[in-house]
Design a protein around this motif. Structure first.
Motif, PDB file in Angstrom:
ATOM      1  N   GLN A 218      -6.903   7.656  -1.393  1.00 34.60           N
ATOM      2  CA  GLN A 218      -7.038   7.090  -3.075  1.00 34.60           C
ATOM      3  C   GLN A 218      -8.516   6.572  -2.903  1.00 34.60           C
ATOM      4  O   GLN A 218      -9.007   6.933  -4.271  1.00 34.60           O
ATOM      5  N   SER A 219      -9.352   5.901  -2.080  1.00 40.06           N
ATOM      6  CA  SER A 219     -10.666   5.406  -2.370  1.00 40.06           C
ATOM      7  C   SER A 219     -11.598   6.534  -2.498  1.00 40.06           C
ATOM      8  O   SER A 219     -12.346   6.555  -3.421  1.00 40.06           O
TER       9      SER A 219
ATOM     10  N   THR B  47      -4.884   4.618   1.860  1.00 41.45           N
ATOM     11  CA  THR B  47      -6.032   3.803   1.201  1.00 41.45           C
ATOM     12  C   THR B  47      -7.286   4.724   1.101  1.00 41.45           C
ATOM     13  O   THR B  47      -8.004   4.770   0.141  1.00 41.45           O
ATOM     14  N   ALA B  48      -7.559   5.522   2.425  1.00 41.92           N
ATOM     15  CA  ALA B  48      -8.920   6.230   2.449  1.00 41.92           C
ATOM     16  C   ALA B  48      -8.969   7.373   1.172  1.00 41.92           C
ATOM     17  O   ALA B  48      -9.751   7.568   0.606  1.00 41.92           O
TER      18      ALA B  48
ATOM     19  N   GLN C 190       0.675  -1.187   0.048  1.00 42.98           N
ATOM     20  CA  GLN C 190       0.066   0.040  -0.018  1.00 42.98           C
ATOM     21  C   GLN C 190       0.901   1.335   0.083  1.00 42.98           C
ATOM     22  O   GLN C 190       2.146   1.274   0.412  1.00 42.98           O
TER      23      GLN C 190
ATOM     24  N   THR D 168     -10.747   8.652  -5.802  1.00 51.28           N
ATOM     25  CA  THR D 168     -11.374   7.641  -6.885  1.00 51.28           C
ATOM     26  C   THR D 168     -12.857   7.735  -7.062  1.00 51.28           C
ATOM     27  O   THR D 168     -13.423   7.699  -8.032  1.00 51.28           O
ATOM     28  N   THR D 169     -13.531   7.446  -5.799  1.00 48.63           N
ATOM     29  CA  THR D 169     -15.066   7.516  -5.835  1.00 48.63           C
ATOM     30  C   THR D 169     -15.645   8.832  -6.364  1.00 48.63           C
ATOM     31  O   THR D 169     -16.412   9.127  -7.092  1.00 48.63           O
TER      32      THR D 169
END
Length: 534
Positions: free
Chosen positions: A233-234, A230-231, A204, A237-238
Motif C-alpha cells: 500500500q505504501s 503495508t509495504a 492492517q 501510494t508513493t
C-alpha cells in the motif's frame, strides 16, 4: 478559441500532449498494477513461509502451548482443527477477517450448553430442593434477558465461524491433489486470501496463506498465517503520488517543447506567407520567397513557390509583350487604311482601292492570328480526330492559286490525331513562309518515321542562320530580310505553328534543306487504332 485551434502549431501541441498523456496513463496504470502484483506475491510468499513453519512444528507433534508462533503484527497466525475450532492463535491477535475463522482465542474443547435463565420443570417434591427466589423487579428481568441474548449471539456467531471454517477446510481438501494426507504430512497446496487483522489495537490489511497439515494425534489442522500489505500500500501510494505530481509537469514540459519546436519549424512558412502577401499587394512578380537552408518539405515548398512565381512572371511578361506587339502591329495597317480612306473621301480620284483591300486583308489575317494565339494560350485542347497529312496537304495546296512559285509534293499517306483546322493552319503558315523566302522551289513531303508522322516544307532560299533557328519561333520576331511590312508578315505564323505542334504532342524544328534553304520539319505521333474519326 476557434482561432487558436485553427493554428497548426496549436493543433500539433494539443495532439502531441494528448498522445503523451494517454501513453503516460497507460504506462502508469501498468506500472501500478505490476508493482502491486509483485508486492502481493511477496506477501503471499511471506505468509506461506510463516504458515509452513508453524505447520512443520505441528507435524512434529509440538503441543499447542509450546508452538513458536511469529510476532502477530508481522505474521498473525490461526490454527484450526477439522471441526473449524480455533486451537491456537497469536497472543496479541484481537480481530481477524479473511480467513473464515473469526475467533481469536483458542477453544480446543467443545463448548458447554448455555445455562437456562429459568427452571424448565416443576419441583419433584424433594425435601432438599427449594423454590428459586423470584425477582419481580423489571430491571432484573431485563438484565437476565440481555445476558441470555448476548450469550446466544456469541454462541451463534462462534457456531457460524466454525461451520464456515469447516466448509473451507472441506473445500481445501476437495481442491487439493493431496486430500488424503498421512500423519506428519504437510499439504503442498496453499490457499491465499486477503483480509484484515487488529493486533495490539492497530488494524492492517493482510494476505493470508492457509496450509493443511496432518498431525496424527491431533488430527488434520489448517494453519492460517498472514503477511502485512503495508509495504504494498505504501509503495503504490508513493508511486501514485509521484505520478500525479510528475505527469502534469512532464506534460507541461512536452507541450512547451512541442510549441517551441513547431514554432521554429513553421517559421519559414510564416516568412513565405508574409512574402507572398507582399507580392500580392505590390504585384511585383520579380520578388521571390525566402528558401530555408534545409532539405525538408518546407524548403521544397519554397523552391516550388519560386518556380511558380518565375513561370507566372514569364507568362505575364510574355502577355504584356504580346499586347504591346499586337498594338504596334495593328496600328500600321489601321493607320494606312484610315489614311487611304480619308484621301479617298477628299479626292475620290486618288483612292487606292487595291492598297486598301490589301491592308484590310492583312488586318483580317492579323486579327485571326491573334485570336488563335489567345485560344492556344487559354489552354484550348485540340480535337482528337484522325487526319491524313497527305490528303490535308493536297487539299490545302490546291487552294493556293496565288503563290509565285509552284509547290512540288512527295506525299505518303500517314494519319495523326488532332484538329484538322489547326494542322491546316500550320501547313499554310509554313508554305507561306517558304514562298516568301524561296528563289525557285518549294517542296512539301509527308512520310512515316517509326511511331511518328513527318511533314516537311523545304525551300531553296537563303535559309536560317543556326543562331536564329530558335528565335524565329518567338512571337512578332522577323529577321532583317523580312522586316518590310509590305513583303513580310507580322511574325506570328511560325510562333502559331510551333504552339499548335506542341499542343498536338509534337515538335516543329528548322534545319538546312538539301537545296541550301530552310527545311521545317513537323513531327506528330501517329494515330492509334482507338483514335476516333473526325
Amino acid at each position: 478559441m476557434r482561432r487558436l485551434f485553427g493554428s497548426v502549431r496549436a493543433r500539433a501541441t494539443v495532439g502531441a500532449t494528448l498522445v503523451v498523456a494517454l501513453a503516460l496513463v497507460a504506462a502508469g496504470a501498468a506500472v501500478l498494477l505490476s508493482l502491486r502484483s509483485s508486492l502481493v506475491d511477496q506477501a503471499d510468499t511471506q505468509a506461506e513461509s510463516a504458515a509452513r513453519k508453524v505447520a512443520a512444528q505441528l507435524a512434529a507433534d509440538v503441543s499447542y502451548a509450546d508452538l513458536d508462533l511469529p510476532d502477530g503484527e508481522d505474521n498473525p497466525v490461526q490454527v484450526v482443527n477439522e471441526k473449524g475450532r480455533l486451537v491456537a492463535a497469536s497472543d496479541d491477535l484481537e480481530r481477524v477477517t479473511g480467513t473464515g475463522v473469526g475467533d481469536v482465542r483458542p477453544d480446543p474443547g467443545p463448548r458447554a450448553p448455555a445455562p437456562s435463565a429459568k427452571p424448565t420443570g416443576k419441583p419433584t417434591g424433594s425435601p432438599t430442593e427449594k423454590p428459586a427466589p423470584t425477582d419481580t423487579g423489571d430491571d432484573a428481568d431485563d438484565s437476565d434477558d440481555k445476558d441470555d441474548e448476548s450469550e446466544k449471539s456469541d454462541q451463534q456467531e462462534a457456531a457460524e465461524d466454525r461451520k464456515e471454517a469447516a466448509e473451507d477446510a472441506a473445500e481445501d481438501a476437495a481442491g487439493d491433489g493431496d486430500s488424503s494426507l498421512e500423519p506428519g504430512d504437510i499439504s503442498d497446496k496453499t490457499r491465499s486470501s486477503e483480509g484484515s487483522a487488529r493486533v495490539d489495537g492497530e488494524t492492517q490489511d493482510y494476505r493470508f496463506a492457509a496450509v493443511r497439515v496432518d498431525t496424527g494425534s491431533k488430527g488434520e489442522l489448517t494453519v492460517h498465517a498472514g503477511a502485512p500489505l503495508t509495504a504494498e500500500q505504501s509503495a503504490v501510494t508513493t508511486a501514485l503520488t509521484a505520478m500525479l505530481i510528475g505527469f502534469p509537469v512532464l506534460l507541461a514540459v512536452i507541450a512547451g517543447v512541442t510549441w517551441l519546436v513547431t514554432r521554429r519549424a513553421l517559421g519559414p512558412v510564416d516568412a513565405i506567407r508574409a512574402e507572398m502577401a507582399a507580392i500580392t499587394a505590390s504585384e511585383d512578380l520579380a520578388r521571390r520567397v525566402p528558401e530555408p537552408d534545409t532539405h525538408d518539405e518546407i524548403a521544397r515548398l519554397a523552391r516550388t513557390t519560386n518556380e511558380t512565381l518565375a513561370a507566372l512572371q514569364t507568362s505575364v511578361e510574355r502577355q504584356r509583350r504580346f499586347v504591346a506587339d499586337a498594338s504596334h502591329e495593328l496600328r500600321s495597317p489601321i493607320a494606312s487604311l484610315r489614311t487611304q480612306l480619308e484621301v479617298g473621301a477628299a479626292h475620290p480620284e486618288l483612292l487606292d482601292v487595291p492598297g486598301a483591300v490589301q491592308d484590310t486583308v492583312r488586318l483580317q489575317e492579323l486579327a485571326a492570328d491573334l485570336l488563335l494565339l489567345a485560344r492556344l494560350d487559354a489552354g484550348e485542347k485540340p480535337g482528337r480526330g484522325r487526319v491524313d497529312l497527305a490528303a490535308l496537304a493536297r487539299e490545302e495546296l490546291s487552294q493556293r492559286t496565288g503563290d509565285r512559285v509552284a509547290v512540288t509534293t512527295d506525299l505518303e499517306s500517314v494519319e495523326v490525331a488532332g484538329s484538322r483546322g489547326q494542322l491546316a493552319r500550320v501547313l499554310g503558315n509554313l508554305v507561306t513562309n517558304a514562298q516568301r523566302h524561296t528563289r525557285s522551289r518549294v517542296t512539301v513531303t509527308t512520310r512515316t518515321d517509326g511511331a511518328w508522322a513527318v511533314l516537311e516544307v523545304a525551300d531553296d532560299g537563303d535559309g536560317v542562320p543556326p543562331e536564329e533557328r530558335e528565335r524565329i519561333f518567338e512571337r512578332f520576331v522577323r529577321l532583317d530580310d523580312a522586316r518590310s511590312r509590305d513583303e513580310g508578315g507580322a511574325g506570328l505564323g511560325l510562333a502559331i505553328a510551333r504552339d499548335v505542334a506542341t499542343r498536338h504532342d509534337g515538335t516543329l524544328t528548322v534545319d538546312e534543306s538539301p537545296d541550301g534553304g530552310a527545311q521545317f520539319t513537323l513531327r506528330l505521333p501517329r494515330a492509334t487504332d482507338d483514335t476516333r474519326a473526325p
